[in-house]
Structure formats: C-alpha cells, structure tokens
Design a protein around this motif. Structure first.
Motif: not given
Length: 336
Positions: A172-193
C-alpha cells in the motif's frame, strides 16, 4: 445594499439545499453566487463610506493579467514537480498543459483580433466565451469540492468503504495508506455496539500483483482490525463499481444501507455525485493528500466531471456559438 440582500437570500437557499442533499453540484453554483454578491455588496458599501477604495478595486481588475501570469507559472512549476515525482502520464501533465494554455490562449486571441479577419475575430470571441464559461464552472467545482470536503459525517455508518488506488509491488503506497488510516479512524470512533464493516474496494490492474482490495484488507488486519470486520471487494475497476459492489457486499453481510465512503480529499465531490446518481445512502469523507499532487488531481477530477456531463455542457455552450455567429456577421457587414 441590493447585492447584500441577494447574498443573504442565496446563502439561505444554499443552506437549505445543502441540508436537503449535500451531494449536488448545484449547491456549489448557489454558494459561489452568494459569495459573489456578498463581495459586490461589501465593495459598494466601502465605496460609499471610503471613496478611495474604488481605486483599490480598479487596481485588482488591472492586475488580473498579472494574476493569470502568476497562476500559469505556478501550474507549470507544479507540472514539472509532478513529472519528477510521479512520472509521465496524461493525468500528471494536466497542470503543466493548463499553465501553458493560460499563457498561449490570450496571446492567440490578441493575434486573431489584430488580423482584422472577421472569422479570426469570431474565433477569438469564441475562445473568450468558452474560456470564461469553463473558468466559472471550474471555480464552482473547486469551491464546492473544498466545501464538501470539510463537511462532517452526519450518521454512524453500517459500513465504511475505502476506495482503492494503485498498489506498488503488492504494498500500500502513501496515497492509499492515508485513505486506509482515515477509514480506521472512523471504524475506531464508532459507538460501542455499532462497529461498522470495513470494505476496502479495488480490483487487480494489469500491473498489480494482487487486487487492491486484498492488499488493503491485509493492511487493515495488520493494523489491528479483527478479520471478521474486514471484507475485501476485489472486482471493481472504477469508482462507480467500487460503490456498487461494496454496497452489495454490505447487504450480503446483513449490514444496513448507510455507508461512509473514504477517498482522498480531491476525489470526495465526484465520489459523492456518483453515489447520489447510483441511489446509495452514502456520505463521502476525504483523507489528506500531498500538496504538490493537488493541482493536477483537482484538474483531473474536473475533467472527469465535464466528461460525465458532456451533453449538458455542450448545450450550455450553444449560445456562445450563436453569439459568435452574429458577431462575425456584424463585422462582415461593417467591413462592407
């Protein structure tokens, strides 16, 4: 004062349209019009209170050619940077070509007018009309792309779709990594459950050792996401298919229809327009992009939107052809 009244009315219309559906380019038209009337209104008030400010406005108008030269120089320099960092391709040449065009077209128009040939004068007028039209359309696109990119998601998604881009040597190059990291932020910030499903989306190109979706899924799992929360979409070859196939995967895994789509910030508006066209319940958010990449990227997105709406823009340009024809007839009549 009249201009400010128009600005307030258009501002209210923009807020309503944005609340009704963010994913429409007409919102950008209203936004730019509101800003234009607000600027005129402020200029009118300043001219009444401080008459000397009128000279400042005239100075800005007089400096327009210099601004065009500065913009052309910036785009040419950016084009050289793109070639150095990203290699030679049509997309990477866009800022360079646009910068050269900003220098050449005005000179060409002046030479056509100086020729005193009626057809040449008509061609110069047509160049002016078309450049003005597409310039305004680009301002609308850029203004609303920036505005949309700053909007926050309003719902907790059932699935987070991360749009793919080219992978290099299976990595995964840096351009795509920035998208994945943003997706991770949303995933990890989701409400419990209410943990969303992560869907990295992208097929395998002829110069890729593995499908983009598969490489992206590996990155997410390596980053600590449980494997059962990641489902790779590995067939899509364009943004429309990314959205369609990912939405189908979310339904197949018994998730709801609410999607958050992650892409780079320059791509958010076109992805949002496509999601609306496809009838998907989706919001699009952007991840950071290297600054040197942005001018060419925004120009590429603008060109793609023009192509997707080519019939509309062709119809909008018809009056310019009519006006040019009348101008040529008038010049011919005057010369006789």
């Amino acid at each position: 004062m009249t201009s400010l009244i128009f600005a307030v009315i258009l501002g209210c219309v923009y807020c309503y349209l944005r609340w009704k559906d963010r994913r429409m380019l007409r919102n950008g038209i209203v936004l730019v019009a509101a800003c234009w009337f607000a600027l005129l209104g402020v200029a009118e008030i300043l001219a009444q209170w401080f008459p000397w400010t009128s000279w400042i406005a005239l100075g800005f108008v007089a400096l327009t050619p210099l601004a065009v030269l500065v913009l052309a120089g910036f785009l040419i320099a950016n084009g050289v940077t793109m070639l150095r960092h990203e290699g030679r391709s049509l997309g990477n040449l866009l800022s360079l070509v646009t910068g050269v065009a900003l220098l050449v077209l005005p000179l060409l128009a002046v030479l056509l007018v100086l020729s005193m040939n009626p057809l040449a004068i008509g061609l110069a007028a047509l160049l002016f009309f078309l450049c003005s039209y597409f310039g305004v359309v680009f301002v609308v696109f850029l203004a609303y792309a920036l505005a949309y990119g700053r909007m926050k998601q309003r719902t907790d998604p059932d699935a987070v779709v991360v749009l793919g881009s080219q992978i290099i040597n299976g990595k995964v190059p840096p351009l795509l990594q920035s998208r994945l990291d943003k997706g991770l932020d949303i995933y990890q910030g989701a409400p419990i459950g209410a943990t969303p499903l992560l869907i990295p989306s992208g097929g395998q190109g002829p110069d890729e050792s593995v499908a983009e979706g598969v490489a992206m899924a590996r990155y997410l799992v390596d980053a600590g996401v449980p494997a059962h929360d990641v489902v790779a979409e590995d067939k899509a070859v364009n943004t429309a298919q990314n959205l369609q196939f990912s939405a189908a995967l979310a339904r197949d895994h018994s998730r709801g229809d609410a999607l958050v789509v992650v892409t780079n910030n320059y791509h958010v508006l076109r992805a949002a327009l496509l999601s609306r066209k496809l009838g998907l319940d989706a919001e699009v958010v952007g991840s950071p992009t290297a600054r040197y990449f942005l001018p060419s990227a925004f120009l590429r997105e603008f060109a793609a939107i023009l192509v997707e709406h080519k019939t509309l823009h062709a119809i909008m340009c018809l009056p310019f052809l009519g006006i040019t024809g009348l101008l040529v007839i008038g010049v011919l009549a005057a010369s006789h």
